[in-house]
Design a protein around this motif. Structure first.
Motif, mmCIF file in Angstrom:
data_model
loop_
_atom_site.group_PDB
_atom_site.id
_atom_site.type_symbol
_atom_site.label_atom_id
_atom_site.label_comp_id
_atom_site.label_asym_id
_atom_site.label_seq_id
_atom_site.Cartn_x
_atom_site.Cartn_y
_atom_site.Cartn_z
ATOM 1 N N ARG A 1 19.600 26.524 17.978
ATOM 2 C CA ARG A 1 18.829 27.595 18.603
ATOM 3 C C ARG A 1 18.270 28.517 17.527
ATOM 4 O O ARG A 1 18.744 28.521 16.386
ATOM 5 C CB ARG A 1 19.702 28.383 19.583
ATOM 6 C CG ARG A 1 20.178 27.547 20.742
ATOM 7 C CD ARG A 1 20.790 28.393 21.842
ATOM 8 N NE ARG A 1 22.172 28.761 21.573
ATOM 9 C CZ ARG A 1 22.897 29.544 22.370
ATOM 10 N NH1 ARG A 1 22.340 30.062 23.465
ATOM 11 N NH2 ARG A 1 24.153 29.835 22.083
ATOM 12 N N LEU A 2 17.276 29.275 17.906
ATOM 13 C CA LEU A 2 16.678 30.238 16.991
ATOM 14 C C LEU A 2 17.652 31.341 16.603
ATOM 15 O O LEU A 2 17.801 31.677 15.421
ATOM 16 C CB LEU A 2 15.452 30.874 17.646
ATOM 17 C CG LEU A 2 14.119 30.171 17.497
ATOM 18 C CD1 LEU A 2 13.132 30.732 18.517
ATOM 19 C CD2 LEU A 2 13.568 30.348 16.099
ATOM 20 N N LEU A 3 18.326 31.913 17.599
ATOM 21 C CA LEU A 3 19.045 33.169 17.406
ATOM 22 C C LEU A 3 20.555 33.041 17.394
ATOM 23 O O LEU A 3 21.235 33.860 16.784
ATOM 24 C CB LEU A 3 18.655 34.153 18.518
ATOM 25 C CG LEU A 3 17.246 34.708 18.431
ATOM 26 C CD1 LEU A 3 16.831 35.330 19.755
ATOM 27 C CD2 LEU A 3 17.174 35.753 17.330
ATOM 28 N N ARG A 4 21.089 32.077 18.070
ATOM 29 C CA ARG A 4 22.530 31.976 18.224
ATOM 30 C C ARG A 4 23.037 30.650 17.656
ATOM 31 O O ARG A 4 22.342 29.642 17.700
ATOM 32 C CB ARG A 4 22.938 32.083 19.705
ATOM 33 C CG ARG A 4 22.694 33.451 20.320
ATOM 34 C CD ARG A 4 23.048 33.406 21.800
ATOM 35 N NE ARG A 4 22.862 34.700 22.450
ATOM 36 C CZ ARG A 4 23.848 35.561 22.692
ATOM 37 N NH1 ARG A 4 25.089 35.278 22.306
ATOM 38 N NH2 ARG A 4 23.611 36.707 23.314
ATOM 39 N N GLY A 5 24.285 30.669 17.177
ATOM 40 C CA GLY A 5 24.931 29.449 16.725
ATOM 41 C C GLY A 5 25.516 28.701 17.910
ATOM 42 O O GLY A 5 25.174 28.918 19.056
ATOM 43 N N GLY A 6 26.440 27.819 17.618
ATOM 44 C CA GLY A 6 27.042 26.991 18.657
ATOM 45 C C GLY A 6 27.429 25.674 18.049
ATOM 46 O O GLY A 6 28.539 25.496 17.535
ATOM 47 N N TRP A 7 26.482 24.737 18.038
ATOM 48 C CA TRP A 7 26.726 23.442 17.413
ATOM 49 C C TRP A 7 26.528 23.513 15.903
ATOM 50 O O TRP A 7 26.825 22.572 15.189
ATOM 51 C CB TRP A 7 25.774 22.400 17.981
ATOM 52 C CG TRP A 7 25.966 22.121 19.422
ATOM 53 C CD1 TRP A 7 26.559 22.916 20.350
ATOM 54 C CD2 TRP A 7 25.568 20.949 20.107
ATOM 55 N NE1 TRP A 7 26.536 22.325 21.577
ATOM 56 C CE2 TRP A 7 25.937 21.111 21.466
ATOM 57 C CE3 TRP A 7 24.929 19.769 19.724
ATOM 58 C CZ2 TRP A 7 25.686 20.133 22.424
ATOM 59 C CZ3 TRP A 7 24.670 18.805 20.677
ATOM 60 C CH2 TRP A 7 25.051 18.984 22.005
ATOM 61 N N GLY A 8 26.007 24.594 15.445
ATOM 62 C CA GLY A 8 25.750 24.814 14.026
ATOM 63 C C GLY A 8 25.171 26.201 13.863
ATOM 64 O O GLY A 8 24.940 26.910 14.845
ATOM 65 N N ASP A 9 24.940 26.598 12.644
ATOM 66 C CA ASP A 9 24.335 27.902 12.407
ATOM 67 C C ASP A 9 22.955 27.954 13.057
ATOM 68 O O ASP A 9 22.250 26.937 13.150
ATOM 69 C CB ASP A 9 24.196 28.152 10.903
ATOM 70 C CG ASP A 9 25.550 28.199 10.197
ATOM 71 O OD1 ASP A 9 26.542 28.563 10.850
ATOM 72 O OD2 ASP A 9 25.593 27.858 9.010
ATOM 73 N N SER A 10 22.557 29.140 13.487
ATOM 74 C CA SER A 10 21.237 29.293 14.093
ATOM 75 C C SER A 10 20.146 28.956 13.075
ATOM 76 O O SER A 10 20.385 28.939 11.867
ATOM 77 C CB SER A 10 21.041 30.726 14.592
ATOM 78 O OG SER A 10 20.901 31.613 13.489
ATOM 79 N N THR B 1 12.842 38.621 22.425
ATOM 80 C CA THR B 1 13.769 38.211 21.362
ATOM 81 C C THR B 1 13.330 36.882 20.731
ATOM 82 O O THR B 1 13.454 36.700 19.518
ATOM 83 C CB THR B 1 15.200 38.088 21.897
ATOM 84 O OG1 THR B 1 15.227 37.151 22.983
ATOM 85 C CG2 THR B 1 15.729 39.424 22.364
ATOM 86 N N LEU B 2 12.816 35.972 21.530
ATOM 87 C CA LEU B 2 12.382 34.680 20.986
ATOM 88 C C LEU B 2 11.165 34.848 20.079
ATOM 89 O O LEU B 2 11.117 34.289 18.976
ATOM 90 C CB LEU B 2 12.063 33.713 22.127
ATOM 91 C CG LEU B 2 13.256 33.252 22.977
ATOM 92 C CD1 LEU B 2 12.785 32.351 24.105
ATOM 93 C CD2 LEU B 2 14.289 32.533 22.121
ATOM 94 N N THR B 3 10.178 35.608 20.520
ATOM 95 C CA THR B 3 8.990 35.791 19.682
ATOM 96 C C THR B 3 9.327 36.565 18.410
ATOM 97 O O THR B 3 8.771 36.293 17.339
ATOM 98 C CB THR B 3 7.879 36.507 20.458
ATOM 99 O OG1 THR B 3 8.358 37.774 20.932
ATOM 100 C CG2 THR B 3 7.415 35.657 21.641
ATOM 101 N N GLY B 4 10.268 37.500 18.510
ATOM 102 C CA GLY B 4 10.695 38.210 17.309
ATOM 103 C C GLY B 4 11.355 37.290 16.304
ATOM 104 O O GLY B 4 11.143 37.423 15.090
#
Length: 419
Positions: A243-252, A297-300
């Motif tokens: 993802r752009l902003l959040r981790g999870g499966w790996g760093d954002s 947040t996504l466009t930022g």
């Protein structure tokens, strides 16, 4: 007198030869030709299995990969990122698939090396002439108990675990086969041209989920075939679930942009395909309690990627987010899609197309959508899970990229069959 004249003539000829310009060997340049972006392992509570043993001992990992450009010599990069303990490498070798024996790869002249926690090491140069698009096989011997802390979940290739020190030994049956990979993070090749690189950063769609295993059918693979005649490497920095902003499966993407994109030599452009999981994860089994993402947040986040890239004179080509109605439907992982999420996808795509924030765009939404139901993938291009394209869809994606816009040089000759 004759002897004096002859001696003088000889001196003159020798002096003239010494003063003549000497032919010099062309400078050697190192080009990154393949990467695998590391991500941290997860525990048993995660919604998907790890697909990799958490500990390895006295085994050889055979892992295939594919060059985007060739060269005369190679270096491999070993990663121990995300680990809190040292990584002991007993031996490493590489061979071109289907030709020749394995070539030993050493570190400061030695077969073995210990990689510090969280670190990377670069091998010595090994003689192995390679062609663009050639398949390789690496063999990494791990003599001691090794905790797997960093790996790559979606290899779209087959890793074989062989018992013992199996480098150079034929006919050894694997104890296990995987579709994940670990420790081998980069392949670099030596050539005579300064490096030129395009990086693709994204999620499982960039990582090639849904493509044929071992066939190199991801969209960055197809793009690499188009750019190889120009001497431009394509590196795949996709990580499933990214993802752009959040981790999870790996760093954002924002957190790993420097490591996986900007630090490579000769980067001219990056193609960014992100947003699917920022939109789809909240409220799904992947992030059941997470609030929905917002367009702001996504466009930022996209604008911040552009700022970082432009600070290095790297062009940014943004891709629209493909449709995903019915994504993973009928599985325990369904929940990516809702009408509200579709509205956000449409708004984000409209912004990507019209904001003028990028050096170019590629409209993967238009390439992949069903003409009769635009919120769904075209059935002819769908892998079957309604989220990821199949082989044909990935090829269409690569074909949609304008190479002149990508490289930003209208003087560059683009082969007719590559446009």
């Amino acid at each position: 007198m004759k002897q004096f004249i002859a001696s003088s003539l000889l001196v003159t000829l020798v002096a003239g030869a010494a003063a003549a310009p000497q032919a010099t060997a062309p400078a050697e340049h190192w080009q990154t030709t393949w990467i695998s972006s590391p991500q941290p392992v997860w525990g048993e509570s995660w919604v998907l299995p790890l697909g990799m043993p958490t500990s390895l001992r006295d085994v050889t990992l055979q892992q295939p990969l594919r060059t985007s450009l060739g060269g005369e010599r190679v270096r491999l990069v070993i990663s121990n990122e995300y680990s809190t303990g040292p990584l002991k490498v007993g031996a490493l070798a590489v061979r071109a698939t289907g030709r020749g024996p394995a070539v030993p790869v050493r570190f400061q002249g030695r077969d073995a090396i210990t990689v510090a926690p969280g670190a990377r090491v670069i091998s010595d140069a090994a003689p192995l002439p390679l062609r663009a698009g050639e398949r390789l096989e690496t063999a990494l011997y791990l003599p001691q108990t090794t905790a797997v802390a960093g790996f790559h979940w979606n290899a779209q290739d087959t890793t074989r675990i062989l018992p013992g020190h199996a480098i150079g030994r034929r006919g050894i049956a694997p104890t296990q086969t995987l579709t994940t990979r670990a420790f081998i993070a980069e392949l670099r090749v030596a050539g005579t041209r300064p490096p030129q690189t395009v990086v693709a950063i994204g999620d499982s769609i960039t990582d090639g989920n849904g493509s044929s295993i071992g066939r190199d059918q991801r969209w960055p693979d197809h793009l690499a075939r188009r750019l190889a005649p120009q001497g431009v490497a394509v590196l795949n920095a996709g990580i499933a679930g990214n993802r752009l902003l959040r981790g999870g499966w790996g760093d954002s993407a924002l957190a790993r942009f420097e490591r996986d994109v900007l630090r490579h030599p000769g980067v001219r452009a990056v193609v960014v395909l992100l947003g699917t999981n920022d939109i789809g994860f909240p409220g799904s089994p992947f992030a059941p309690h997470e609030a929905p993402a917002s367009l702001e947040t996504l466009t930022g986040a996209f604008r911040q990627l552009v700022e970082q890239a432009h600070a290095r004179d790297v062009r940014v080509i943004a891709a629209t987010v493909p449709p995903f109605e019915h994504a993973l439907a009928g599985t325990p992982l369904q929940g990516h899609y809702s009408p509200q999420k579709e509205a956000l996808r449409q708004a984000l795509n409209a912004w990507i197309r019209k904001a003028g924030a990028f050096d170019g765009i590629v409209d993967f939404d238009a390439v992949l959508r069903d003409p009769t139901h635009p919120s769904r993938l075209d059935p002819a291009l769908d892998s079957g899970d309604h989220l990821h394209p199949g082989d044909v869809g990935y090829r269409r994606m690569a074909e949609a990229i304008d190479l002149r816009a990508l490289l930003g040089n209208t003087d560059t000759e683009v082969p007719k069959n590559a446009r």
